[in-house]
Design a protein around this motif. Structure first.
Motif, PDB file in Angstrom:
ATOM      1  N   SER A 148       0.836  -1.211   0.000  1.00 54.42           N
ATOM      2  CA  SER A 148       0.000   0.000   0.000  1.00 54.42           C
ATOM      3  C   SER A 148       0.866   1.253   0.000  1.00 54.42           C
ATOM      4  O   SER A 148       0.587   2.228  -0.719  1.00 54.42           O
TER       5      SER A 148
ATOM      6  N   SER B  48      -5.177  -1.978  -0.359  1.00 52.31           N
ATOM      7  CA  SER B  48      -5.869  -0.756  -0.785  1.00 52.31           C
ATOM      8  C   SER B  48      -7.376  -0.809  -0.552  1.00 52.31           C
ATOM      9  O   SER B  48      -8.039   0.231  -0.589  1.00 52.31           O
TER      10      SER B  48
ATOM     11  N   LYS C 233      -5.798   2.262   3.242  1.00 52.55           N
ATOM     12  CA  LYS C 233      -6.035   3.610   2.696  1.00 52.55           C
ATOM     13  C   LYS C 233      -5.379   4.679   3.565  1.00 52.55           C
ATOM     14  O   LYS C 233      -4.880   5.690   3.056  1.00 52.55           O
TER      15      LYS C 233
ATOM     16  N   GLY D 225      -1.837   4.685   2.589  1.00 54.96           N
ATOM     17  CA  GLY D 225      -1.705   5.258   1.254  1.00 54.96           C
ATOM     18  C   GLY D 225      -1.848   6.773   1.238  1.00 54.96           C
ATOM     19  O   GLY D 225      -1.031   7.479   0.622  1.00 54.96           O
ATOM     20  N   ARG D 226      -2.856   7.274   1.910  1.00 52.42           N
ATOM     21  CA  ARG D 226      -3.100   8.724   1.899  1.00 52.42           C
ATOM     22  C   ARG D 226      -1.950   9.485   2.550  1.00 52.42           C
ATOM     23  O   ARG D 226      -1.503  10.534   2.059  1.00 52.42           O
TER      24      ARG D 226
END
Length: 489
Positions: free
Chosen positions: A413, A460, A466, A469-470
């Motif tokens: 990720s 993901s 997430k 990732g963000r």
């Protein structure tokens, strides 16, 4: 070689072994496993004849072992038990000579030239030659065990029965003894039946294992039987995790004590402190974190407390970067055995640090970036060596509990987020003029507190994936922009 058929036996009229069936092939290393009280020693004594068989039979090469004379049995079978008591005050050499008795001829049973040669050989390979004239009672328990192994090997048996053969041995001599037995197994076709307590040692040396539980065989198979965690936990009544040995395709087992399962209350922000200057970034946690990384030091999956990113010059060229990083850590009194270490030519003052909470997940991300050596991994053109600032180093810290699979998910990720940042910023591989996927020397760390309920997925499609990732995307974007503002692109 040896077959146990519907065996029943024990002490007096109490049957400890109930209707047990077992077959061991010639030239096989067979390990009998099980907790105390499971019946291992009882089975061993039934096979060696120390206890009477109540029902069933034990066959050796198709013949009932009870039908063999003591001399016939001694020519085929040698026994090494846990007991190392000797009634008479023999020397080591005299003890070992007893192993040649089944092979001696005539009324006087004199040692022949061959007998002496065999004795010399087994004393040499068991490393007890220098004790030959020493009284057996004068040597240590581990030394006695090696002498008794030499005596057993001097019999030149076809079958060797071992009851906890490494019980009195340190690690070095344990491995020396078992390596020796494996060599005899392979070179001479020796069949080995061994009771072992150490499951990891059994996994490394045995061809077949049997798990004994309450006098019955619960499972028999190759060493991958030891990957059945639920079965082992039932038998040993302790939490067990299996993993693969790093250099041989055998399982190794980790036992978890109950005291370590108690979670402590803490705030994520209170767990660490950060030291930063022109030469290094050091993130020090007061508790070890579960990590996955490709750092110069501390690569793979580890538990570590210290996380470092060292500055090097853009023309840095070292034949031993791992040694170099360790030296740098030692200068800062950082124990490299408990650390992950990275290197970068980027200016450390331009690091980007983002700490936030996303959907209840505390996360800290630190990125240093240089993209002068940006590369599209799908480009087949051989890239020329450059001296540009060209590494993206990413550290991700999470207050969460991941399985090893989730660690890999989370690593993916973070990588996807980095690639997305490169794509959105239109960072290109100068050789192919295509969008870069990274640089040639990127390093990525993911570190977890391992507190709270464990999650098995961090890709993901998950909340935590997430969040990774963000935050990585945001930090990578900012770090590359800082690099670009200096005109270094």
């Amino acid at each position: 070689m040896i077959k146990v058929d519907h065996l029943v036996g024990g002490y007096s009229k109490t049957a400890i072994i109930n209707g047990l069936d077992l077959e061991i092939e010639k030239g096989e290393f067979f390990a009998l496993l099980g907790p105390n009280g499971s019946g291992k020693t009882t089975l061993f004594k039934l096979i060696t004849g120390q206890l009477p068989i109540q029902k069933g039979e034990i066959l050796l090469d198709g013949k009932p072992i009870s039908s063999l004379s003591k001399l016939e049995k001694a020519k085929k079978v040698a026994v090494l038990s846990q007991e190392v008591h000797v009634s008479f005050d023999y020397t080591v050499e005299e003890i070992i000579s007893l192993g040649r008795y089944p092979h001696q001829k005539g009324i006087l049973k004199q040692l022949s030239k061959k007998d002496w040669q065999v004795m010399e050989d087994v004393m040499e390979i068991t490393n007890v030659s220098h004790y030959r004239k020493t009284q057996f009672r004068m040597i240590s328990g581990g030394e006695k065990q090696r002498v008794l192994l030499a005596k057993a090997l001097a019999q030149e048996p076809e079958l060797l029965l071992l009851d906890e053969p490494t019980n009195h041995l340190d690690i070095k001599h344990t491995f020396h003894m078992l390596d020796l037995l494996k060599e005899h197994q392979h070179s001479r076709g020796l069949t080995i039946f061994a009771i072992l307590h150490d499951l990891n040692v059994a996994s490394l040396y045995a061809d077949q294992v049997a798990l004994l539980h309450n006098g019955a065989l619960l499972d028999v198979g190759d060493v991958n039987t030891l990957r059945k965690e639920d079965q082992l936990e039932k038998v040993y009544e302790v939490e067990i995790n299996t993993q693969t040995h790093p250099t041989v395709p055998k399982p190794q087992l980790l036992m978890t004590p109950n005291h370590s399962l108690t979670e402590e209350l803490f705030l994520f922000k209170d767990l660490f402190k950060i030291e930063q200057n022109d030469q290094f970034i050091h993130v020090h946690f007061n508790k070890a974190l579960r990590t996955i990384s490709n750092g110069v030091v501390g690569e793979g999956i580890q538990w570590v407390k210290h996380f470092c990113n060292f500055h090097v010059e853009k023309d840095y060229n070292c034949a031993e970067p791992t040694k170099d990083v360790k030296i740098r850590m030692e200068k800062q009194n950082i124990p490299y055995e408990q650390a992950v270490g990275m290197m970068t030519a980027a200016k450390l003052k331009d690091m980007v640090m983002i700490q936030k909470e996303i959907d209840g997940i505390s996360i800290l991300v630190i990125v240093t970036a240089g993209v002068g050596n940006a590369v599209d991994i799908t480009n087949g053109t051989k890239k020329e060596q450059t001296s540009k600032v060209g590494t993206i180093n990413t550290m991700v810290f999470l207050d969460a509990n991941f399985s090893d699979g989730a660690l890999v998910n989370g690593h993916m990720s973070a990588t996807e987020a980095k690639v997305k940042a490169l794509c959105d910023l239109q960072i290109k591989d100068p050789d192919s003029n295509t969008i870069a996927t990274g640089t040639s020397t990127d390093a990525l760390l993911l570190a977890l507190t391992q507190k709270g309920k464990q999650t098995s997925y961090a890709g993901s499609g998950t909340v935590v994936g997430k969040a990774i990732g963000r935050t990585v995307y945001e930090a990578t974007t900012q770090a590359i922009k800082k690099y670009s503002l200096q005109g270094q692109l």
